[in-house]
Design an enzyme around this catalytic site. Structure first.
Site, PDB file in Angstrom:
ATOM      1  N   HIS A 122       0.866  -1.177   0.000  1.00  0.00           N
ATOM      2  CA  HIS A 122       0.000   0.000   0.000  1.00  0.00           C
ATOM      3  C   HIS A 122       0.904   1.229   0.000  1.00  0.00           C
ATOM      4  O   HIS A 122       2.038   1.198   0.474  1.00  0.00           O
ATOM      5  CB  HIS A 122      -0.858  -0.031   1.274  1.00  0.00           C
ATOM      6  CG  HIS A 122      -1.945   0.986   1.347  1.00  0.00           C
ATOM      7  ND1 HIS A 122      -1.699   2.301   1.666  1.00  0.00           N
ATOM      8  CD2 HIS A 122      -3.285   0.891   1.166  1.00  0.00           C
ATOM      9  CE1 HIS A 122      -2.838   2.969   1.691  1.00  0.00           C
ATOM     10  NE2 HIS A 122      -3.817   2.139   1.381  1.00  0.00           N
ATOM     11  N   ASP A 198       2.966  -4.695   8.097  1.00  0.00           N
ATOM     12  CA  ASP A 198       1.679  -4.032   7.904  1.00  0.00           C
ATOM     13  C   ASP A 198       0.604  -5.117   7.939  1.00  0.00           C
ATOM     14  O   ASP A 198       0.453  -5.882   6.994  1.00  0.00           O
ATOM     15  CB  ASP A 198       1.684  -3.291   6.572  1.00  0.00           C
ATOM     16  CG  ASP A 198       0.323  -2.707   6.198  1.00  0.00           C
ATOM     17  OD1 ASP A 198      -0.659  -2.925   6.949  1.00  0.00           O
ATOM     18  OD2 ASP A 198       0.233  -2.054   5.142  1.00  0.00           O
ATOM     19  N   GLN A 201      -4.604  -5.698   6.701  1.00  0.00           N
ATOM     20  CA  GLN A 201      -5.535  -6.611   6.032  1.00  0.00           C
ATOM     21  C   GLN A 201      -5.436  -8.040   6.571  1.00  0.00           C
ATOM     22  O   GLN A 201      -5.986  -8.960   5.967  1.00  0.00           O
ATOM     23  CB  GLN A 201      -5.258  -6.613   4.525  1.00  0.00           C
ATOM     24  CG  GLN A 201      -5.401  -5.265   3.852  1.00  0.00           C
ATOM     25  CD  GLN A 201      -6.832  -4.768   3.806  1.00  0.00           C
ATOM     26  OE1 GLN A 201      -7.777  -5.537   3.954  1.00  0.00           O
ATOM     27  NE2 GLN A 201      -7.010  -3.465   3.612  1.00  0.00           N
ATOM     28  N   LYS A 224     -10.619  -1.574  10.092  1.00  0.00           N
ATOM     29  CA  LYS A 224     -10.584  -2.766   9.248  1.00  0.00           C
ATOM     30  C   LYS A 224     -11.071  -4.006  10.000  1.00  0.00           C
ATOM     31  O   LYS A 224     -11.294  -5.046   9.397  1.00  0.00           O
ATOM     32  CB  LYS A 224      -9.160  -3.039   8.761  1.00  0.00           C
ATOM     33  CG  LYS A 224      -8.450  -1.870   8.128  1.00  0.00           C
ATOM     34  CD  LYS A 224      -8.877  -1.594   6.715  1.00  0.00           C
ATOM     35  CE  LYS A 224      -7.927  -0.580   6.081  1.00  0.00           C
ATOM     36  NZ  LYS A 224      -8.312  -0.222   4.711  1.00  0.00           N
ATOM     37  N   CYS A 364      -4.766   2.371  -3.777  1.00  0.00           N
ATOM     38  CA  CYS A 364      -3.573   2.899  -3.104  1.00  0.00           C
ATOM     39  C   CYS A 364      -2.406   1.932  -3.221  1.00  0.00           C
ATOM     40  O   CYS A 364      -1.605   1.769  -2.294  1.00  0.00           O
ATOM     41  CB  CYS A 364      -3.858   3.207  -1.635  1.00  0.00           C
ATOM     42  SG  CYS A 364      -5.002   4.560  -1.387  1.00  0.00           S
TER      43      CYS A 364
END
Length: 406
Positions: A122, A198, A201, A224, A364
């Site tokens: 991202h 990260d 997700q 999220k 993104c």
């Protein structure tokens, strides 16, 4: 097995209609909807204990502080942090990554150093490193990705030469692929290189255990995982958080202030300047509690089943092609696709008019789209409240769009 229809009743927004159709919400990678339990927890905070934390001796401030710090304990338990003070509250994944990039760069980067990211990041895990790299004379290296959306890690040991930190996502927001994060962390650590993960997700779909992963830093966003927007988490190993300088100055992050010298607060407050988002912390704790009650392994099983159903159904649509992994085993949450030469925006517009919410564009993650020489994709992303009816509506909607745009 989870009772998905019962779960759906916890999410009031799913009862609404869009353009006269029952809402099919498949934009969960952008943000998830919120269950009543989260909305009630935040409402109760503002109705009953609204007060600033840590700074007051009065009753409401003490209650607010207890609820706020209990949320930190909830997060630490959820990702199995060794210490509660390893949990830093931020405004989201983007701020968490910016925090690490800025603070790590101040003390650890030198001209000629490199930062290793992957080709499926991202923008929030690219741009902060570019900014600090430009300031310090460091450059980006990139782990390449193949045609199936899998990271090519055969040459990882070679790529790690000269690297001071690795920053990679656990699950690609644009393709949905689950990256080999354990292998990447292990390889980096063999070279003495810290790793930031990260997990924006990942935490809503997979079990994330920071000690088992041996991640040095890990970031995710509340919104999220069924919590409120504008709130997020940075996990950092105690040794690294103690080593890094503060990110911002202000109240809470100090011990003493004089015009000659300031001494900084202990962890985690050293990185938490200013009045925090108390309701956000409490909302995230309620969301995590909701996920834990359902059971992350149960969620993973239910979503895998629905993902398999969706991929099988979509394969039957002529000229539809998946971008990224085409099987459910290596995906989490996201299905990225194109149909013939139909522009993703046109497909998204027609689906929207049928009450079906998907995301279109580069998500993104523009370098991903450049890698495949496409302007973007249509992205349908799943959450625990999605069901087979949603998938049937999606596939029927795609077929209708194809007829209209043929």
């Amino acid at each position: 097995m989870l009772d998905i229809e019962k779960i759906r009743r916890d999410f009031p927004i799913l009862e609404r209609t869009v353009y006269g159709y029952p809402l099919v919400y498949l934009d969960n990678a952008a943000t998830t909807q919120k269950p009543e339990q989260v909305l009630k927890a935040m409402d109760d905070y503002y109705h009953t204990i609204n007060s600033n934390v840590h700074r007051g001796v009065h009753y409401l401030s003490q209650q607010a502080t207890e609820a706020y710090e209990a949320a930190r304990h909830t997060v630490a338990d959820f990702i199995n942090a060794a210490h509660t003070h390893e949990i830093i509250f931020t405004r989201g994944t983007s701020e968490a990554i910016n925090l690490v990039a800025a603070c790590f760069g101040k003390t650890e980067l030198r001209p000629g150093d490199s930062i290793l990211v992957s080709a499926v990041e991202h923008h929030s895990n690219i741009v902060p490193w570019q900014l600090i790299g430009e300031e310090k004379g460091a450059t980006l290296k990139v782990i390449p990705v193949d045609e199936n959306g899998d990271l090519i890690i055969d040459e990882l040991d070679h790529l790690l030469k000269g690297v001071k930190i690795v920053a990679v996502n656990y699950v690609s927001n644009s393709l949905g692929g689950i990256n080999p994060i354990r292998e990447i962390i292990a390889a980096a650590h063999r070279h003495g290189i810290p790793v930031l993960v990260d997990a924006a997700q990942a935490v809503q779909h997979l079990t994330v255990d920071v000690q088992e992963l041996d991640a040095d830093f890990l970031a995710f966003s509340s919104h999220k995982i069924y919590g409120p927007t504008g709130f997020g988490i940075l996990y950092g190993k105690e040794s690294w958080l103690n080593k890094l300088p503060p990110y911002q100055g202000g109240g809470e992050m100090i011990k003493t202030v004089t015009f000659e010298k300031t001494t900084y607060n202990d962890l985690p407050y050293k990185f938490e300047a200013g009045t925090p988002d108390m309701a956000g912390a409490i909302g995230l704790a309620a969301a995590i509690g909701y996920v834990q009650e359902l059971g992350i392994s149960n969620i993973q099983q239910a979503e895998h089943s629905l993902m398999t159903y969706a991929l099988d159904a979509m394969r039957e649509i002529p000229n539809l092609r998946f971008v990224g992994a085409a099987d459910a085993t290596h995906r989490a949450g996201v299905i990225s696709f194109l149909v013939g030469d139909i522009h993703p925006f046109d497909m998204g517009e027609i689906l929207d008019k049928q009450g079906i919410a998907v995301r279109t564009g580069h998500h993104c993650a523009q370098p991903v789209m450049d890698r495949y020489c496409i302007p973007g994709t249509v992205r349908a992303s799943l959450a625990i409240y999605n069901n087979r009816t949603d998938i049937d509506r999606l596939t029927a909607g795609i077929r209708k769009a194809v007829k209209l745009l043929a």
